[in-house]
Scaffold this motif. Structure first.
Motif, PDB file in Angstrom:
ATOM      1  N   ASP A   1       0.847  -1.192   0.000  1.00 48.30           N
ATOM      2  CA  ASP A   1       0.000   0.000   0.000  1.00 48.30           C
ATOM      3  C   ASP A   1       0.884   1.244   0.000  1.00 48.30           C
ATOM      4  OD1 ASP A   1      -1.862   2.008   0.392  1.00 48.30           O
ATOM      5  OD2 ASP A   1      -3.093   0.809   1.758  1.00 48.30           O
ATOM      6  N   ASP A   2       1.196   1.755  -1.193  1.00 54.12           N
ATOM      7  CA  ASP A   2       2.063   2.928  -1.303  1.00 54.12           C
ATOM      8  C   ASP A   2       1.413   4.168  -0.710  1.00 54.12           C
ATOM      9  OD1 ASP A   2       4.633   2.437  -3.096  1.00 54.12           O
ATOM     10  OD2 ASP A   2       3.038   1.185  -3.897  1.00 54.12           O
TER      11      ASP A   2
ATOM     12  N   ALA B   1      -0.734   4.300   1.856  1.00 54.61           N
ATOM     13  CA  ALA B   1      -0.640   4.221   3.314  1.00 54.61           C
ATOM     14  C   ALA B   1       0.786   4.440   3.797  1.00 54.61           C
ATOM     15  CB  ALA B   1      -1.157   2.859   3.789  1.00 54.61           C
TER      16      ALA B   1
ATOM     17  N   LEU C   1      -1.765  -8.444  -0.459  1.00 57.36           N
ATOM     18  CA  LEU C   1      -1.190  -7.196   0.041  1.00 57.36           C
ATOM     19  C   LEU C   1      -0.128  -7.531   1.083  1.00 57.36           C
ATOM     20  CD1 LEU C   1      -1.413  -4.058   0.019  1.00 57.36           C
ATOM     21  CD2 LEU C   1      -2.970  -4.295   1.968  1.00 57.36           C
TER      22      LEU C   1
END
Length: 350
Positions: free
Chosen positions: A173-174, A176, A334
């Motif tokens: 998750d870039d 986040a 993820l």
């Protein structure tokens, strides 16, 4: 001296050639004692399976290909990002392939070239890989995805910008991660935080910008004109954009760069201006490349699980090849990132 064949191993172990084949291909449902006997016989005879023979014997090629951006590899090969990113991708996938008796091939794809369609089609025809690992920007390239789907070649998209698409997706998750790093700087007391965007062809660049802006907005912190700069993942661009930020009348007390190379360029620009990192300006990066750990000061950064993502991708493709699962079954995995706190960030000067 005649070469050792699978028939020799079967005779030495006292089993069928089918059993030897199952052991060498690391197939399940072989009794441990039987597997040990075959491996011992193979070791005594100095036997190793021939890749071409294995391919001819069945529908599998025992090859996993990794599509890597040619521009990234050639233009940035001497930089930490280019060399470190490729080596981590290769390491993670190679370990998984070696365990399963597969070969890993790195293929450079020129996404901006006029012959990308012919280039990818020729690679698939020549290699006939059991699967392809797509790294950015291949993971979002419509032509590449179309050709893979048309050929029925299983593929795993590593770090794609878009969630939609056939086949599994392995990513972090870039948004986040960038938001958490910006929150870290805000937590130290920074209110004026500059941001340097990465190469625009990569979806992660915009995702990280989005995370930075979200954190600033959540704390009601304005983002002044000129605080967000366009880089290209290189040390030189980080240095140039940091100089522009330092020249502002309301210069930032912290700079968050979208990768470590650009962050190190920021540290160099700060030193050239007669300032200190982090005493005058804090600097944070993204990637956790070796240079982040060996720089002075050591760089606060985000560790992205590159090797882990390529390892998971290779394992998915090998499993699908063994079980003949449909190539287009969607799957979304993820993997976690980690914020690495080091010496390049500190509270702003009074």
């Amino acid at each position: 001296m005649a070469s050792v064949t699978i028939y020799d191993v079967a005779a030495r172990a006292g089993v069928s050639i089918k059993t030897v084949s199952r052991v060498m291909n690391k197939e399940p449902n072989v009794r441990p004692a039987m597997r040990d006997r075959v491996l011992q016989a193979a070791g005594e005879l100095g036997y190793s399976p021939n890749l071409s023979a294995r391919s001819l014997a069945g529908s599998r090629s025992f090859v996993i290909a990794v599509f890597v951006d040619a521009a990234l590899t050639i233009d940035h090969w001497r930089s930490e990002r280019g060399a470190d990113y490729l080596s981590r991708i290769q390491l993670g996938a190679t370990l998984e392939c070696r365990e399963a008796g597969y070969h890993l091939l790195i293929e450079l794809i020129d996404h901006e070239g006029p012959q990308v369609r012919q280039e990818v089609a020729a690679l698939l025809a020549a290699l006939k890989p059991d699967g392809v690992i797509l790294t950015p920007p291949s993971s979002d390239n419509a032509v590449v995805l179309e050709l893979l789907d048309k050929a029925g070649t299983p593929h795993v998209r590593v770090g794609p910008e878009r969630a939609e698409g056939l086949g599994p997706r392995v990513h972090m998750d870039d948004v986040a991660a960038a938001r958490e790093m910006t929150e870290h700087l805000i937590g130290l007391g920074h209110r004026r935080i500059g941001f340097i965007i990465g190469e625009p062809r990569y979806g992660a660049s915009q995702a990280r910008r989005e995370g930075y802006l979200a954190a600033m907005a959540a704390h009601d912190l304005p983002v002044s004109d000129g605080w967000v700069r366009q880089g290209d993942f290189t040390f030189q661009s980080g240095m140039a954009e940091a100089k522009a930020l330092l020249a502002l009348p309301d210069r930032p007390t912290a700079i968050f760069a979208s990768n470590d190379d650009m962050a190190l360029g920021c540290v160099a620009a700060i030193a050239e201006a007669g300032l200190m990192t982090p005493g005058d300006v804090s600097v944070a990066g993204f990637d956790d490349s070796p240079s982040a750990r060996f720089s002075r000061p050591q760089l606060t950064t985000v560790r992205q699980p590159v090797a882990e993502m390529s390892s998971v991708a290779a394992k998915l493709l090998i499993t699908r090849a063994k079980t003949n699962e449909p190539a287009d079954r969607p799957q979304d995995l993820l993997l976690p990132f980690e914020l690495i706190h080091r010496a390049s960030t500190a509270p702003p000067p009074r």
